[in-house]
Design a protein around this motif. Structure first.
Motif, PDB file in Angstrom:
ATOM      1  N   ASN A   2     -27.646  41.100 -62.114  1.00 10.27           N
ATOM      2  CA  ASN A   2     -27.923  41.658 -60.792  1.00 10.27           C
ATOM      3  C   ASN A   2     -28.159  40.612 -59.725  1.00 10.27           C
ATOM      4  N   ASP A   3     -28.595  39.420 -60.079  1.00 15.88           N
ATOM      5  CA  ASP A   3     -28.891  38.406 -59.068  1.00 15.88           C
ATOM      6  C   ASP A   3     -27.699  37.493 -58.790  1.00 15.88           C
ATOM      7  N   CYS A   4     -26.585  37.709 -59.435  1.00 18.01           N
ATOM      8  CA  CYS A   4     -25.402  36.872 -59.241  1.00 18.01           C
ATOM      9  C   CYS A   4     -24.525  37.459 -58.134  1.00 18.01           C
ATOM     10  N   PRO A   5     -24.261  36.671 -57.079  1.00 16.65           N
ATOM     11  CA  PRO A   5     -23.432  37.202 -55.988  1.00 16.65           C
ATOM     12  C   PRO A   5     -22.013  37.556 -56.417  1.00 16.65           C
ATOM     13  N   MET A   6     -21.460  36.857 -57.393  1.00 14.78           N
ATOM     14  CA  MET A   6     -20.109  37.194 -57.862  1.00 14.78           C
ATOM     15  C   MET A   6     -20.115  38.502 -58.643  1.00 14.78           C
ATOM     16  N   CYS A   7     -21.159  38.725 -59.435  1.00 15.37           N
ATOM     17  CA  CYS A   7     -21.234  39.981 -60.181  1.00 15.37           C
ATOM     18  C   CYS A   7     -21.316  41.180 -59.237  1.00 15.37           C
ATOM     19  N   ARG A   8     -21.913  40.989 -58.068  1.00 12.72           N
ATOM     20  CA  ARG A   8     -22.075  42.077 -57.088  1.00 12.72           C
ATOM     21  C   ARG A   8     -20.906  42.193 -56.111  1.00 12.72           C
ATOM     22  N   ARG A   9     -20.107  41.161 -55.988  1.00  9.04           N
ATOM     23  CA  ARG A   9     -19.112  41.065 -54.919  1.00  9.04           C
ATOM     24  C   ARG A   9     -18.125  42.237 -54.889  1.00  9.04           C
ATOM     25  N   TRP A  10     -17.564  42.599 -56.015  1.00  8.81           N
ATOM     26  CA  TRP A  10     -16.563  43.675 -56.072  1.00  8.81           C
ATOM     27  C   TRP A  10     -17.161  44.982 -55.551  1.00  8.81           C
ATOM     28  N   ARG A  11     -18.380  45.257 -55.957  1.00 10.52           N
ATOM     29  CA  ARG A  11     -19.048  46.487 -55.561  1.00 10.52           C
ATOM     30  C   ARG A  11     -19.483  46.455 -54.092  1.00 10.52           C
ATOM     31  N   VAL A  46     -19.548  34.743 -66.979  1.00 10.26           N
ATOM     32  CA  VAL A  46     -19.466  33.493 -67.729  1.00 10.26           C
ATOM     33  C   VAL A  46     -19.373  32.373 -66.703  1.00 10.26           C
ATOM     34  N   THR A  47     -19.736  31.172 -67.120  1.00 11.18           N
ATOM     35  CA  THR A  47     -19.712  30.066 -66.164  1.00 11.18           C
ATOM     36  C   THR A  47     -18.605  29.059 -66.441  1.00 11.18           C
ATOM     37  N   GLU A  48     -18.084  29.040 -67.639  1.00 14.51           N
ATOM     38  CA  GLU A  48     -17.101  28.015 -68.010  1.00 14.51           C
ATOM     39  C   GLU A  48     -15.917  28.628 -68.741  1.00 14.51           C
ATOM     40  N   LEU A  49     -14.763  28.010 -68.589  1.00 12.79           N
ATOM     41  CA  LEU A  49     -13.579  28.452 -69.329  1.00 12.79           C
ATOM     42  C   LEU A  49     -13.808  28.419 -70.835  1.00 12.79           C
ATOM     43  N   PHE A  50     -14.534  27.413 -71.300  1.00 16.49           N
ATOM     44  CA  PHE A  50     -14.732  27.290 -72.751  1.00 16.49           C
ATOM     45  C   PHE A  50     -15.676  28.354 -73.303  1.00 16.49           C
ATOM     46  N   HIS A  51     -16.291  29.167 -72.447  1.00 18.76           N
ATOM     47  CA  HIS A  51     -17.102  30.294 -72.918  1.00 18.76           C
ATOM     48  C   HIS A  51     -16.221  31.459 -73.359  1.00 18.76           C
ATOM     49  N   GLY A  86     -18.325  26.309 -59.176  1.00 15.55           N
ATOM     50  CA  GLY A  86     -19.444  27.018 -59.788  1.00 15.55           C
ATOM     51  C   GLY A  86     -20.782  26.320 -59.670  1.00 15.55           C
ATOM     52  N   ASN A  87     -20.851  25.269 -58.883  1.00 16.39           N
ATOM     53  CA  ASN A  87     -22.129  24.576 -58.733  1.00 16.39           C
ATOM     54  C   ASN A  87     -23.145  25.434 -57.983  1.00 16.39           C
ATOM     55  N   MET A  88     -22.705  26.103 -56.950  1.00 20.05           N
ATOM     56  CA  MET A  88     -23.609  26.920 -56.141  1.00 20.05           C
ATOM     57  C   MET A  88     -23.692  28.359 -56.645  1.00 20.05           C
ATOM     58  N   VAL A  89     -22.584  28.874 -57.159  1.00 23.39           N
ATOM     59  CA  VAL A  89     -22.547  30.227 -57.725  1.00 23.39           C
ATOM     60  C   VAL A  89     -22.040  30.094 -59.158  1.00 23.39           C
ATOM     61  N   PRO A  90     -22.961  30.057 -60.130  1.00 23.58           N
ATOM     62  CA  PRO A  90     -22.564  29.830 -61.519  1.00 23.58           C
ATOM     63  C   PRO A  90     -21.974  31.070 -62.189  1.00 23.58           C
ATOM     64  N   HIS A  91     -20.823  31.467 -61.689  1.00 19.57           N
ATOM     65  CA  HIS A  91     -20.033  32.555 -62.258  1.00 19.57           C
ATOM     66  C   HIS A  91     -18.588  32.092 -62.100  1.00 19.57           C
ATOM     67  N   MET A  92     -17.821  32.108 -63.172  1.00 16.96           N
ATOM     68  CA  MET A  92     -16.470  31.555 -63.129  1.00 16.96           C
ATOM     69  C   MET A  92     -15.632  32.263 -62.061  1.00 16.96           C
ATOM     70  N   HIS A  93     -15.211  31.476 -61.076  1.00 14.34           N
ATOM     71  CA  HIS A  93     -14.382  32.008 -60.002  1.00 14.34           C
ATOM     72  C   HIS A  93     -13.541  30.892 -59.399  1.00 14.34           C
ATOM     73  N   TRP A  94     -12.349  31.269 -58.971  1.00 18.80           N
ATOM     74  CA  TRP A  94     -11.420  30.337 -58.336  1.00 18.80           C
ATOM     75  C   TRP A  94     -11.324  30.654 -56.857  1.00 18.80           C
ATOM     76  N   HIS A  95     -11.281  29.603 -56.079  1.00 16.19           N
ATOM     77  CA  HIS A  95     -10.931  29.686 -54.670  1.00 16.19           C
ATOM     78  C   HIS A  95      -9.457  29.277 -54.616  1.00 16.19           C
ATOM     79  N   LEU A  96      -8.578  30.204 -54.323  1.00 18.34           N
ATOM     80  CA  LEU A  96      -7.157  29.897 -54.174  1.00 18.34           C
ATOM     81  C   LEU A  96      -6.888  29.779 -52.683  1.00 18.34           C
ATOM     82  N   VAL A  97      -6.497  28.581 -52.271  1.00 15.24           N
ATOM     83  CA  VAL A  97      -6.396  28.295 -50.850  1.00 15.24           C
ATOM     84  C   VAL A  97      -5.024  27.711 -50.524  1.00 15.24           C
ATOM     85  N   PRO A  98      -4.153  28.507 -49.900  1.00 15.11           N
ATOM     86  CA  PRO A  98      -2.885  27.954 -49.430  1.00 15.11           C
ATOM     87  C   PRO A  98      -3.175  26.897 -48.358  1.00 15.11           C
TER      88      PRO A  98
END
Length: 138
Positions: A2-11, A46-51, A86-98
């Motif tokens: 509940n305290d993770c901004p990425m976990c809440r973002r979709w909702r 999860v925070t890392e690919l290896f998880h 993931g340093n500031m938001v420890p939830h695995m996420h990619w910033h895809l930036v053209p």
């Protein structure tokens, strides 16, 4: 979580939703200073690919690749940046930036200096999301 901004973002930001894949959610970044800036984040906290087990890891990377390819077809960037920090938001996420040679920070990283946010008007945001969805369907 509940305290993770990425976990809440979709909702919490339904107006930015692009697509839900099997393993990831995809949303447009509200700040479009970099045209097409999109976030891809794992459904599981999860925070890392290896998880992830090898099969899931491969599937997640394929989902990230699908989005990057769609963005490239729409925006025709000079380069696609993939940020998995993931340093500031420890939830695995990619910033895809053209990225483009004429963008204000080229060729430096997008984080190299602050900028004024450039959110899109509602209609322009919906149109950009529609374009990305269509490119993902091709």
């Amino acid at each position: 979580m509940n305290d993770c901004p990425m976990c809440r973002r979709w909702r919490q930001e339904p107006d930015l939703r692009i697509v839900e894949f099997e393993h990831c959610y995809v949303t447009l970044n509200r700040d479009q200073f970099f045209r097409g800036y999109t976030l891809v984040f794992s459904k599981d906290h999860v925070t890392e690919l290896f998880h992830l087990d090898a099969v899931t890891r491969g599937a997640v990377l394929e989902e990230v690749n699908r989005v990057a390819e769609a963005l490239a077809r729409i925006f025709n960037p000079t380069k696609m940046n993939y940020e998995l920090l993931g340093n500031m938001v420890p939830h695995m996420h990619w910033h895809l930036v053209p990225r483009f040679v004429d963008d204000p920070l080229w060729p430096r990283p997008i984080w190299s200096e602050p900028h004024d946010e450039q959110p899109l008007a509602s209609e322009a945001c919906r149109e950009r999301i529609r374009l990305i969805r269509e490119a993902l369907e091709d």
